[in-house]
Design an enzyme around this catalytic site. Structure first.
Site, PDB file in Angstrom:
ATOM      1  N   ILE A 168      75.221  -4.379  42.670  1.00  0.00           N
ATOM      2  CA  ILE A 168      75.940  -3.205  42.156  1.00  0.00           C
ATOM      3  C   ILE A 168      75.855  -2.112  43.218  1.00  0.00           C
ATOM      4  O   ILE A 168      76.853  -1.740  43.808  1.00  0.00           O
ATOM      5  CB  ILE A 168      75.344  -2.755  40.810  1.00  0.00           C
ATOM      6  CG1 ILE A 168      75.470  -3.885  39.789  1.00  0.00           C
ATOM      7  CG2 ILE A 168      76.074  -1.492  40.309  1.00  0.00           C
ATOM      8  CD1 ILE A 168      74.771  -3.639  38.476  1.00  0.00           C
TER       9      ILE A 168
ATOM     10  N   GLY B  36      68.515  -1.571  42.829  1.00  0.00           N
ATOM     11  CA  GLY B  36      68.576  -0.378  43.673  1.00  0.00           C
ATOM     12  C   GLY B  36      67.759  -0.479  44.935  1.00  0.00           C
ATOM     13  O   GLY B  36      68.066   0.175  45.924  1.00  0.00           O
TER      14      GLY B  36
ATOM     15  N   ASP C 129      75.403   3.762  39.104  1.00  0.00           N
ATOM     16  CA  ASP C 129      74.908   2.964  37.979  1.00  0.00           C
ATOM     17  C   ASP C 129      74.436   3.948  36.906  1.00  0.00           C
ATOM     18  O   ASP C 129      73.228   4.169  36.746  1.00  0.00           O
ATOM     19  CB  ASP C 129      73.753   2.064  38.479  1.00  0.00           C
ATOM     20  CG  ASP C 129      73.492   0.893  37.547  1.00  0.00           C
ATOM     21  OD1 ASP C 129      74.222   0.746  36.552  1.00  0.00           O
ATOM     22  OD2 ASP C 129      72.544   0.131  37.817  1.00  0.00           O
TER      23      ASP C 129
HETATM   24  O1  LIG Z   1      70.296  -3.442  43.141  1.00  0.00           O
HETATM   25  P1  LIG Z   1      71.636  -3.306  42.496  1.00  0.00           P
HETATM   26  O2  LIG Z   1      72.691  -4.030  43.263  1.00  0.00           O
HETATM   27  O3  LIG Z   1      72.050  -1.908  42.172  1.00  0.00           O
HETATM   28  O4  LIG Z   1      71.455  -3.946  41.031  1.00  0.00           O
HETATM   29  C1  LIG Z   1      71.808  -5.168  40.651  1.00  0.00           C
HETATM   30  C2  LIG Z   1      70.681  -6.139  40.661  1.00  0.00           C
HETATM   31  O5  LIG Z   1      69.642  -5.758  39.789  1.00  0.00           O
HETATM   32  C3  LIG Z   1      69.391  -6.751  38.851  1.00  0.00           C
HETATM   33  O6  LIG Z   1      68.414  -7.617  39.358  1.00  0.00           O
HETATM   34  P2  LIG Z   1      67.742  -8.923  38.670  1.00  0.00           P
HETATM   35  O7  LIG Z   1      68.826  -9.840  38.242  1.00  0.00           O
HETATM   36  O8  LIG Z   1      66.940  -8.449  37.520  1.00  0.00           O
HETATM   37  O9  LIG Z   1      66.877  -9.527  39.732  1.00  0.00           O
HETATM   38  C4  LIG Z   1      70.761  -7.302  38.674  1.00  0.00           C
HETATM   39  O10 LIG Z   1      70.874  -8.470  37.943  1.00  0.00           O
HETATM   40  C5  LIG Z   1      71.228  -7.396  40.094  1.00  0.00           C
HETATM   41  O11 LIG Z   1      70.729  -8.503  40.761  1.00  0.00           O
HETATM   42  N1  LIG Z   2      73.031  -6.102  34.965  1.00  0.00           N
HETATM   43  C1  LIG Z   2      72.587  -5.000  35.553  1.00  0.00           C
HETATM   44  N2  LIG Z   2      71.483  -5.008  36.313  1.00  0.00           N
HETATM   45  C2  LIG Z   2      71.047  -3.872  36.883  1.00  0.00           C
HETATM   46  N3  LIG Z   2      71.640  -2.717  36.755  1.00  0.00           N
HETATM   47  C3  LIG Z   2      72.732  -2.705  36.008  1.00  0.00           C
HETATM   48  N4  LIG Z   2      73.546  -1.711  35.713  1.00  0.00           N
HETATM   49  C4  LIG Z   2      74.527  -2.187  34.967  1.00  0.00           C
HETATM   50  N5  LIG Z   2      74.362  -3.479  34.753  1.00  0.00           N
HETATM   51  C5  LIG Z   2      73.254  -3.823  35.396  1.00  0.00           C
END
Ligand SMILES: O=P(O)(O)OC[C@H]1O[C@H](OP(=O)(O)O)[C@H](O)[C@@H]1O
Ligand SMILES: Nc1ncnc2[nH]cnc12
EC number: 2.4.2.57
Length: 503
Positions: free
Chosen positions: A197, A168, A256
């Site tokens: 996401i 996020g 999400d």
């Molecule tokens: O920020 P948004 O796009 O909503 O969330 C998706 C991101 O958050 C998580 O981060 P990490 O893999 O733990 O670094 C997911 O794997 C992805 O990279």
């Molecule tokens: N893999 C993921 N990482 C972070 N947010 C999520 N929401 C749903 N799947 C997720």
């Protein structure tokens, strides 16, 4: 009806089944009807497309379907009209605020994985979860159903550590530092990430800039058992496959839903065999969790869900009130992360967060005494050991370990916004920054994104550069500029914020 397979050389992102117009009329099949295709033990569902691209007696399938089962050209299959799946009734139950039973959740997940549910129904499910939520029993059932409809990994190098951010916050390349730090300390950390996401770059999108991220389970097992770590895209694996299908809808809607997020993250961790999991909850204005109270409630849910799954979970509530580091967008973030690993130095927000999270994992894994994890993490980063581990990861994942940050290509269409007045930066709007980077083409255009020159609290003079938008095409750059002018993502104020008189 019986028909011969004709493979159509196209990807539509959907599971489409092409049926000749005359034949569709005879069989009373209409566009978007669900049909089942059977051949021996193979069963696949798809939505009807009426088309004269295929002849009578043929059934056309796009390459998307071949990704599920290997049909051969001319193979004879049976095509059976399939009614609305029972699970649609359960989705409607959730739409109306009902509590779902375990069997109902299992039916929905199975139908998602079998592709019996189409995008429209899956989006409705995701939307109903955004509006009506899930309680802990529902979340646990969803998590287990998501994990058990896919494969499980068993890595022979215990204990298995893991880290995951709920995301996020723009510019969150943190885990690209955390993973090699933890692995350099001798712990095992098979990291899977999703693509973006709600943000402009998920960790998988960033890593993909310098290494492959799509691997089979066997390949991951081999890599992790050899070097103790990987950084791969969870969607390429058959681990909790429903997760990546629902993420498609989440991404399109830029939402999400909390219950789904918990299930989605933890089902992957469960399937990876992770035993000690650290969850990062960025908290602040314009991210998924805005207040510390909400973050604490979510932390309790993660810990409870972990307990039900037999995993030890800790949570770090981290500052998410402004972007992490100075870059947003896959290639720009890859440059910043790589440079921090190479030099041990970088923006305070990135280094602080990465060493803080890695330190907790080092303590959880028993390699650092309580209270000493962060110091140890910083030493590993500054000594270059984390960079050495990163080179191993890049090499094992098919990238060039010698790559230098400045060799990573970035968008060459640029526009820089400057400070219209002198003053202090009093706010950076996370949502606006993400929106602008996405308008510029991120994450699909890897070189697109934003370089930020200022952070909250800093002093600027009129005319100082605030941020540069980078894009790979003029059209995308123009769209991003328009959005940036409309949203004004960086707020500057003088020390006197308001003058109030005559009240
Ligand atoms: O920020 P948004 O796009 O909503 O969330 C998706 C991101 O958050 C998580 O981060 P990490 O893999 O733990 O670094 C997911 O794997 C992805 O990279
Ligand atoms: N893999 C993921 N990482 C972070 N947010 C999520 N929401 C749903 N799947 C997720």
């Amino acid at each position: 009806m019986k028909a011969k397979i004709r493979i159509l050389d196209m990807y539509s992102g959907r599971y489409s089944v092409f049926i000749n117009e005359k034949e569709a009329k005879k069989a009373k099949l209409h566009p978007d009807d669900l049909v089942k295709i059977e051949a021996g033990k193979k069963t696949v569902y798809g939505s009807v497309v009426v088309s004269n691209l295929v002849k009578e007696g043929e059934i056309g399938i796009s390459r998307d379907i071949l990704g599920l089962h290997s049909f051969s050209e001319g193979e004879v299959v049976t095509v059976i009209p399939s009614g609305t799946p029972e699970s649609v009734r359960y989705i409607k139950k959730k739409m109306h605020g009902g509590k779902l039973r375990k069997v109902e959740i299992e039916a929905i997940v199975k139908d998602i994985v079998d592709r019996k549910l189409r995008d429209i129904e899956i989006s409705s499910f995701v939307t109903s979860l955004e509006i009506n939520g899930l309680d802990m029993d529902e979340i646990a059932a969803l998590t287990i159903a998501m994990a058990e409809t896919g494969d499980m990994l068993d890595i022979d190098r215990k204990p298995i550590m893991d880290v995951h951010s709920i995301g996020g916050v723009p510019g969150n390349k943190t885990n690209i530092l955390v993973v090699p730090i933890v692995a350099a300390a001798g712990l095992t950390i098979p990291k899977t990430s999703s693509r973006a996401i709600t943000s402009a770059a998920g960790t998988a999108d960033v890593v993909e800039v310098f290494a492959e991220v799509s691997f089979s389970l066997d390949e991951i097992k081999r890599i992790v058992e050899k070097i103790g770590a990987c950084m791969v895209w969870g969607g390429a694996l058959n681990l909790a496959p429903a997760d990546d299908i629902t993420i498609k809808s989440e991404r399109a809607l830029s939402i999400d839903p909390t219950g789904l997020m918990l299930a989605s993250i933890m089902s992957k961790k469960y399937a990876m065999g992770s035993q000690y999991v650290l969850i990062d909850i960025p908290t602040g204005k314009g991210v998924k969790v805005e207040t510390v109270e909400q973050a604490r409630a979510l932390a309790r849910d993660f810990i409870e869900l972990g307990r039900r799954l037999g995993q030890y979970v800790e949570v770090a509530i981290t500052y998410g009130g402004q972007p992490i580091g100075h870059t947003v967008g896959p290639a720009l973030e890859a440059r910043e992360a790589l440079s921090a690993l190479m030099t041990g130095k970088g923006p305070g927000s990135l280094i602080e967060k990465a060493t803080g999270l890695a330190g907790i994992l080092l303590e959880m894994g028993g390699v650092a005494p309580t209270g000493m994890g962060k110091k140890m993490a910083r030493e590993i980063l500054e000594s270059g050991k984390a960079y050495e581990k990163m080179r191993e990861i890049i090499e094992e994942q098919g990238g060039n370990p010698d790559i230098k940050p400045e060799e990573i290509p970035i968008g060459d269409k640029t526009y820089t916004f400057t400070a219209p007045i002198s003053g202090y930066i009093t706010g950076i709007d996370n949502k606006a920054i993400t929106g602008i980077a996405r308008a510029a083409g991120a994450p699909e255009d890897k070189g697109a994104g934003i370089e930020l020159y200022v952070k909250v609290g800093e002093k600027v003079k009129e005319g100082d550069p605030l941020f540069t938008i980078r894009a790979e095409s003029e059209a995308r750059l123009d769209q991003a500029i328009v959005l940036a002018r409309r949203t004004e993502p960086i707020r500057i104020e003088g020390m006197v914020l308001q003058r109030i008189g005559n009240i």
